[in-house]
Scaffold this active site. Sequence first.
Site, PDB file in Angstrom:
ATOM      1  N   GLU A 138      -6.018 -10.730  -1.622  1.00 18.74           N
ATOM      2  CA  GLU A 138      -6.904 -10.448  -0.738  1.00 18.74           C
ATOM      3  C   GLU A 138      -8.324 -10.421  -0.599  1.00 18.74           C
ATOM      4  O   GLU A 138      -9.070  -9.352  -0.420  1.00 18.74           O
ATOM      5  CB  GLU A 138      -6.426  -9.310   0.438  1.00 18.74           C
ATOM      6  CG  GLU A 138      -5.094  -8.987   0.690  1.00 18.74           C
ATOM      7  CD  GLU A 138      -4.544  -8.007   1.837  1.00 18.74           C
ATOM      8  OE1 GLU A 138      -5.370  -7.268   1.915  1.00 18.74           O
ATOM      9  OE2 GLU A 138      -3.326  -7.544   1.675  1.00 18.74           O
TER      10      GLU A 138
ATOM     11  N   GLU B 119       0.822  -1.031   0.045  1.00 16.53           N
ATOM     12  CA  GLU B 119       0.094  -0.108  -0.060  1.00 16.53           C
ATOM     13  C   GLU B 119       1.007   1.187  -0.117  1.00 16.53           C
ATOM     14  O   GLU B 119       0.814   2.332   0.881  1.00 16.53           O
ATOM     15  CB  GLU B 119      -1.069  -0.073   1.290  1.00 16.53           C
ATOM     16  CG  GLU B 119      -1.861  -1.306   1.093  1.00 16.53           C
ATOM     17  CD  GLU B 119      -2.678  -1.236   2.308  1.00 16.53           C
ATOM     18  OE1 GLU B 119      -2.936  -0.423   3.067  1.00 16.53           O
ATOM     19  OE2 GLU B 119      -3.625  -2.333   2.545  1.00 16.53           O
TER      20      GLU B 119
HETATM   21  O1  G3I Z   1      -6.255 -11.213  18.240  1.00 11.44           O
HETATM   22  C1  G3I Z   1      -6.110 -10.203  18.942  1.00 11.44           C
HETATM   23  C2  G3I Z   1      -6.751  -9.920  20.469  1.00 11.44           C
HETATM   24  O2  G3I Z   1      -6.366 -11.277  21.076  1.00 11.44           O
HETATM   25  C3  G3I Z   1      -6.296  -8.706  21.177  1.00 11.44           C
HETATM   26  O3  G3I Z   1      -7.002  -8.354  22.277  1.00 11.44           O
HETATM   27  C4  G3I Z   1      -6.764  -7.376  20.084  1.00 11.44           C
HETATM   28  C5  G3I Z   1      -6.388  -5.955  20.528  1.00 11.44           C
HETATM   29  O4  G3I Z   1      -4.834  -6.101  20.878  1.00 11.44           O
HETATM   30  O5  G3I Z   1      -5.950  -7.391  18.833  1.00 11.44           O
HETATM   31  C6  G3I Z   1      -6.256  -8.991  18.030  1.00 11.44           C
HETATM   32  O6  G3I Z   1      -5.535  -8.951  17.146  1.00 11.44           O
HETATM   33  C7  G3I Z   1      -5.991  -7.910  15.903  1.00 11.44           C
HETATM   34  C8  G3I Z   1      -6.076  -8.957  14.962  1.00 11.44           C
HETATM   35  O7  G3I Z   1      -6.210  -8.016  13.536  1.00 11.44           O
HETATM   36  C9  G3I Z   1      -7.163 -10.147  14.790  1.00 11.44           C
HETATM   37  O8  G3I Z   1      -8.189  -9.398  14.860  1.00 11.44           O
HETATM   38  C10 G3I Z   1      -4.839  -6.920  15.796  1.00 11.44           C
HETATM   39  O9  G3I Z   1      -5.006  -6.063  16.822  1.00 11.44           O
HETATM   40  C11 G3I Z   1      -5.015  -6.148  14.414  1.00 11.44           C
HETATM   41  O10 G3I Z   1      -4.024  -5.243  14.270  1.00 11.44           O
HETATM   42  C12 G3I Z   1      -5.342  -7.170  13.371  1.00 11.44           C
HETATM   43  O11 G3I Z   1      -5.846  -6.370  12.172  1.00 11.44           O
HETATM   44  C13 G3I Z   1      -5.145  -7.069  11.026  1.00 11.44           C
HETATM   45  C14 G3I Z   1      -4.743  -5.622  10.013  1.00 11.44           C
HETATM   46  O12 G3I Z   1      -4.766  -5.938   8.764  1.00 11.44           O
HETATM   47  C15 G3I Z   1      -3.621  -4.953  10.527  1.00 11.44           C
HETATM   48  O13 G3I Z   1      -2.737  -6.049  10.448  1.00 11.44           O
HETATM   49  C16 G3I Z   1      -6.511  -7.684  10.190  1.00 11.44           C
HETATM   50  O14 G3I Z   1      -6.744  -8.677  10.995  1.00 11.44           O
HETATM   51  C17 G3I Z   1      -6.439  -7.791   8.805  1.00 11.44           C
HETATM   52  O15 G3I Z   1      -7.392  -8.419   8.223  1.00 11.44           O
HETATM   53  C18 G3I Z   1      -5.776  -6.508   8.084  1.00 11.44           C
HETATM   54  O16 G3I Z   1      -5.515  -7.022   6.727  1.00 11.44           O
HETATM   55  C19 G3I Z   1      -5.059  -5.900   6.046  1.00 11.44           C
HETATM   56  C20 G3I Z   1      -3.736  -6.196   5.015  1.00 11.44           C
HETATM   57  O17 G3I Z   1      -2.652  -6.820   5.931  1.00 11.44           O
HETATM   58  C21 G3I Z   1      -3.515  -5.275   4.025  1.00 11.44           C
HETATM   59  N1  G3I Z   1      -4.695  -4.889   3.380  1.00 11.44           N
HETATM   60  C22 G3I Z   1      -6.080  -4.515   3.979  1.00 11.44           C
HETATM   61  C23 G3I Z   1      -6.265  -5.495   4.917  1.00 11.44           C
HETATM   62  C24 G3I Z   1      -7.626  -5.328   5.910  1.00 11.44           C
HETATM   63  O18 G3I Z   1      -7.345  -4.159   6.588  1.00 11.44           O
END
Ligand code: G3I
Length: 367
Positions: free
Chosen positions: A270, A163
């Site tokens: 994705e 990105e």
């Molecule tokens: O599972 C933990 C939980 O135990 C904890 O309490 C909570 C708060 O800290 O965090 C949870 O983990 C989160 C995880 O998603 C699972 O839900 C992370 O904080 C959170 O940062 C993470 O977000 C991910 C995001 O990228 C940032 O890495 C999303 O799952 C994921 O779908 C998203 O994917 C992105 C691609 O990398 C790039 N393109 C867009 C796409 C969607 O945003």
Amino acid sequence: MSGLSRGLSRRLVLGSAVALAACEGRAKSQPALAPPLLKSLKDSATFPVGTCVQVSHLDQPLWVQLARAQCSQLTPEWEMKMEYILQPDGTYRFDRPDRIAAFAKANGQRLYCTTLVWYAQKPDAFVKLDESRVNFASAFDNYITTVVGRYRGQAVGWDVVNEAVAEDGEGWRQSLWADKLGDFDHMRRAFDLAKAADPHAVLFINDYNLESLPKKFDTFQRLVERLLKAGAPVGGLGCQSHLAADLPGGAMTRTLQALARFGLPIHVSELDVSLSRVERRFAPRAELERGQAALYTETAEAFAGLPEAQRFALTLWGLRDKDSWLRGENAADAPAPFNDDGWPKDAAHALSDGLSAGLYGNAKPRR
Ligand code: G3I
């Protein structure tokens, strides 16, 4: 009757009976379930079909059963990123990415990794780095070299730069990495470091809304041209494909065709199709679901129609609706091919039809 047709008719009967029983078991008001897939997604395709994964999924037997049956590639959804690996004190933790890598290996699935350099992640270890003690560039180099090197020989590819293009297409995004190491140079550096750490991994630049924002897509293509011209080891192009169910037909096909002109492997990295992130917010749900199915078919068919060497993989960003990141935005969204129970929706059948287009040669290679 040949073995195949006998088996097929038996599966059809069984499938219908199961579907019927499932329907009877459900409240009459709920929509009827689609029948089971005759052929898994991965067996319908002439290229790897993947999904994103979190360690929490590995402790869900139904998710494990579905992912093993449907997918031949896995992408850690967030636990291979800086936000998980890099601790505030600058140390690394690999327990969860290692577990995902081991799961993929144990199940004969490819491991695809995301991401190394992303504007959206600037961990304290870098933001608060005491540069009088540790040089920023050295810390950057060490991170990429260590992380990519750890999965050398298993990771089939990496999103090296994620990105990088501004949403309005006006140049590239500002980021900590650009500020510290140069707008273009930090990207070039990341690709060179990743290549040195794992010469066999295919190195991608990955972005989203390429199919819906023409100016952004143009800027993305110009960035790819500049990186290639500078000799950066860009080995593939990632089109995230977070689609809205009312995206006009043909947009995905045109986007993949345009990307194919670079002659590089392409990763639909994705894929999901939101019923909520739509322009026509008050369109009937059934109409949006039809649009969703049509987009799954179109994307798979267009990808299947690429030259074989350019069909890197098609990765879903969530197998079941409840696995999707989009549920965090709207609990009513249902962007995935399988429902919360892991049962195939019309979207799964539509995706399978599109994937099969390549298998039976109905997809015309697009030049
Ligand atoms: O599972 C933990 C939980 O135990 C904890 O309490 C909570 C708060 O800290 O965090 C949870 O983990 C989160 C995880 O998603 C699972 O839900 C992370 O904080 C959170 O940062 C993470 O977000 C991910 C995001 O990228 C940032 O890495 C999303 O799952 C994921 O779908 C998203 O994917 C992105 C691609 O990398 C790039 N393109 C867009 C796409 C969607 O945003």
